[in-house]
Design a protein around this motif. Sequence first.
Motif, PDB file in Angstrom:
ATOM      1  N   LYS A 104       1.079   2.470   4.553  1.00 29.48           N
ATOM      2  CA  LYS A 104       2.544   2.561   4.444  1.00 29.48           C
ATOM      3  C   LYS A 104       2.977   3.587   3.402  1.00 29.48           C
ATOM      4  N   ASP A 105       2.347   3.583   2.221  1.00 31.16           N
ATOM      5  CA  ASP A 105       2.754   4.490   1.144  1.00 31.16           C
ATOM      6  C   ASP A 105       1.588   4.718   0.184  1.00 31.16           C
ATOM      7  N   GLN A 106       0.674   5.568   0.595  1.00 31.80           N
ATOM      8  CA  GLN A 106      -0.531   5.841  -0.192  1.00 31.80           C
ATOM      9  C   GLN A 106      -0.189   6.352  -1.586  1.00 31.80           C
ATOM     10  N   GLN A 107       0.819   7.183  -1.696  1.00 29.04           N
ATOM     11  CA  GLN A 107       1.153   7.762  -2.997  1.00 29.04           C
ATOM     12  C   GLN A 107       1.622   6.692  -3.978  1.00 29.04           C
ATOM     13  N   ALA A 108       2.365   5.707  -3.483  1.00 30.54           N
ATOM     14  CA  ALA A 108       2.799   4.607  -4.361  1.00 30.54           C
ATOM     15  C   ALA A 108       1.589   3.794  -4.826  1.00 30.54           C
ATOM     16  N   VAL A 109       0.656   3.530  -3.919  1.00 34.09           N
ATOM     17  CA  VAL A 109      -0.556   2.790  -4.278  1.00 34.09           C
ATOM     18  C   VAL A 109      -1.343   3.575  -5.324  1.00 34.09           C
TER      19      VAL A 109
ATOM     20  N   ARG B  35      -0.228   5.729  -7.490  1.00 32.55           N
ATOM     21  CA  ARG B  35       0.461   5.655  -8.787  1.00 32.55           C
ATOM     22  C   ARG B  35       0.226   4.294  -9.447  1.00 32.55           C
ATOM     23  N   LEU B  36       0.326   3.220  -8.659  1.00 30.57           N
ATOM     24  CA  LEU B  36       0.122   1.882  -9.214  1.00 30.57           C
ATOM     25  C   LEU B  36      -1.299   1.695  -9.742  1.00 30.57           C
ATOM     26  N   LEU B  37      -2.254   2.343  -9.095  1.00 25.66           N
ATOM     27  CA  LEU B  37      -3.645   2.242  -9.540  1.00 25.66           C
ATOM     28  C   LEU B  37      -3.954   3.198 -10.690  1.00 25.66           C
ATOM     29  N   GLY B  38      -2.990   4.034 -11.054  1.00 24.22           N
ATOM     30  CA  GLY B  38      -3.171   4.923 -12.198  1.00 24.22           C
ATOM     31  C   GLY B  38      -3.965   6.178 -11.913  1.00 24.22           C
ATOM     32  N   HIS B  39      -4.047   6.590 -10.649  1.00 23.26           N
ATOM     33  CA  HIS B  39      -4.762   7.829 -10.333  1.00 23.26           C
ATOM     34  C   HIS B  39      -3.995   9.021 -10.894  1.00 23.26           C
ATOM     35  N   LYS B  40      -4.666   9.843 -11.661  1.00 28.78           N
ATOM     36  CA  LYS B  40      -4.028  10.986 -12.321  1.00 28.78           C
ATOM     37  C   LYS B  40      -3.517  12.011 -11.314  1.00 28.78           C
ATOM     38  N   ASP B  41      -4.131  12.078 -10.134  1.00 33.76           N
ATOM     39  CA  ASP B  41      -3.728  13.061  -9.129  1.00 33.76           C
ATOM     40  C   ASP B  41      -2.700  12.521  -8.139  1.00 33.76           C
ATOM     41  N   ALA B  42      -2.127  11.369  -8.434  1.00 32.83           N
ATOM     42  CA  ALA B  42      -1.105  10.787  -7.547  1.00 32.83           C
ATOM     43  C   ALA B  42       0.143  11.650  -7.583  1.00 32.83           C
ATOM     44  N   ALA B  43       0.745  11.789  -6.403  1.00 29.28           N
ATOM     45  CA  ALA B  43       1.991  12.560  -6.312  1.00 29.28           C
ATOM     46  C   ALA B  43       3.104  11.804  -7.023  1.00 29.28           C
ATOM     47  N   PRO B  44       4.035  12.525  -7.644  1.00 28.49           N
ATOM     48  CA  PRO B  44       5.152  11.845  -8.304  1.00 28.49           C
ATOM     49  C   PRO B  44       6.054  11.156  -7.283  1.00 28.49           C
ATOM     50  N   PRO B  45       6.825  10.158  -7.712  1.00 28.97           N
ATOM     51  CA  PRO B  45       7.711   9.472  -6.779  1.00 28.97           C
ATOM     52  C   PRO B  45       8.720  10.428  -6.179  1.00 28.97           C
TER      53      PRO B  45
ATOM     54  N   ARG C  65      -7.108  -6.297   3.763  1.00 32.80           N
ATOM     55  CA  ARG C  65      -6.153  -5.903   4.818  1.00 32.80           C
ATOM     56  C   ARG C  65      -4.782  -5.609   4.214  1.00 32.80           C
ATOM     57  N   THR C  66      -4.405  -6.367   3.191  1.00 35.47           N
ATOM     58  CA  THR C  66      -3.129  -6.119   2.519  1.00 35.47           C
ATOM     59  C   THR C  66      -3.144  -4.755   1.835  1.00 35.47           C
ATOM     60  N   LEU C  67      -4.200  -4.470   1.079  1.00 30.64           N
ATOM     61  CA  LEU C  67      -4.289  -3.180   0.402  1.00 30.64           C
ATOM     62  C   LEU C  67      -4.326  -2.040   1.411  1.00 30.64           C
ATOM     63  N   LEU C  68      -5.091  -2.201   2.475  1.00 27.21           N
ATOM     64  CA  LEU C  68      -5.158  -1.157   3.496  1.00 27.21           C
ATOM     65  C   LEU C  68      -3.795  -0.925   4.142  1.00 27.21           C
ATOM     66  N   ALA C  69      -3.051  -1.995   4.400  1.00 26.66           N
ATOM     67  CA  ALA C  69      -1.707  -1.853   4.977  1.00 26.66           C
ATOM     68  C   ALA C  69      -0.792  -1.117   4.003  1.00 26.66           C
ATOM     69  N   MET C  70      -0.933  -1.406   2.714  1.00 24.58           N
ATOM     70  CA  MET C  70      -0.114  -0.718   1.705  1.00 24.58           C
ATOM     71  C   MET C  70      -0.471   0.765   1.634  1.00 24.58           C
ATOM     72  N   ILE C  71      -1.756   1.083   1.708  1.00 26.22           N
ATOM     73  CA  ILE C  71      -2.198   2.481   1.699  1.00 26.22           C
ATOM     74  C   ILE C  71      -1.619   3.204   2.906  1.00 26.22           C
TER      75      ILE C  71
END
Length: 92
Positions: free
Chosen positions: A74-79, A81-91, A66-72
């Motif tokens: 709120k700010d999926q792109q930040a999550v 980036r933190l998980l190291g997805h290469k296709d994550a949008a820049p900050p 539930r915590t991870l889902l709430a973070m996704i």
Amino acid sequence: MTGTKPISEWTPPEVVDVFSIRQGARNPQNRYCPMSQAAFARRYGFTASAMADWEQGRRKPDPAARTLLAMIQKDQQAVDRLLGHKDAAPPK
């Protein structure tokens, strides 16, 4: 100790709308199409069967999920980036 602030505690939301969170998540492969349950599960470390159970109301996500889902939500792109997805949008 004097002058120290107490550590605040995180309380995960009791209810999360897993379907809405998945539908609202940015799909890196196709921005016009929501991620499938399987793709969302792979991306964030859930099982596809857990996703299906949560969306159908057969099970409730545990507090960590539930915590991870709430973070996704709120700010999926930040999550991403933190998980190291290469296709994550820049900050922003």
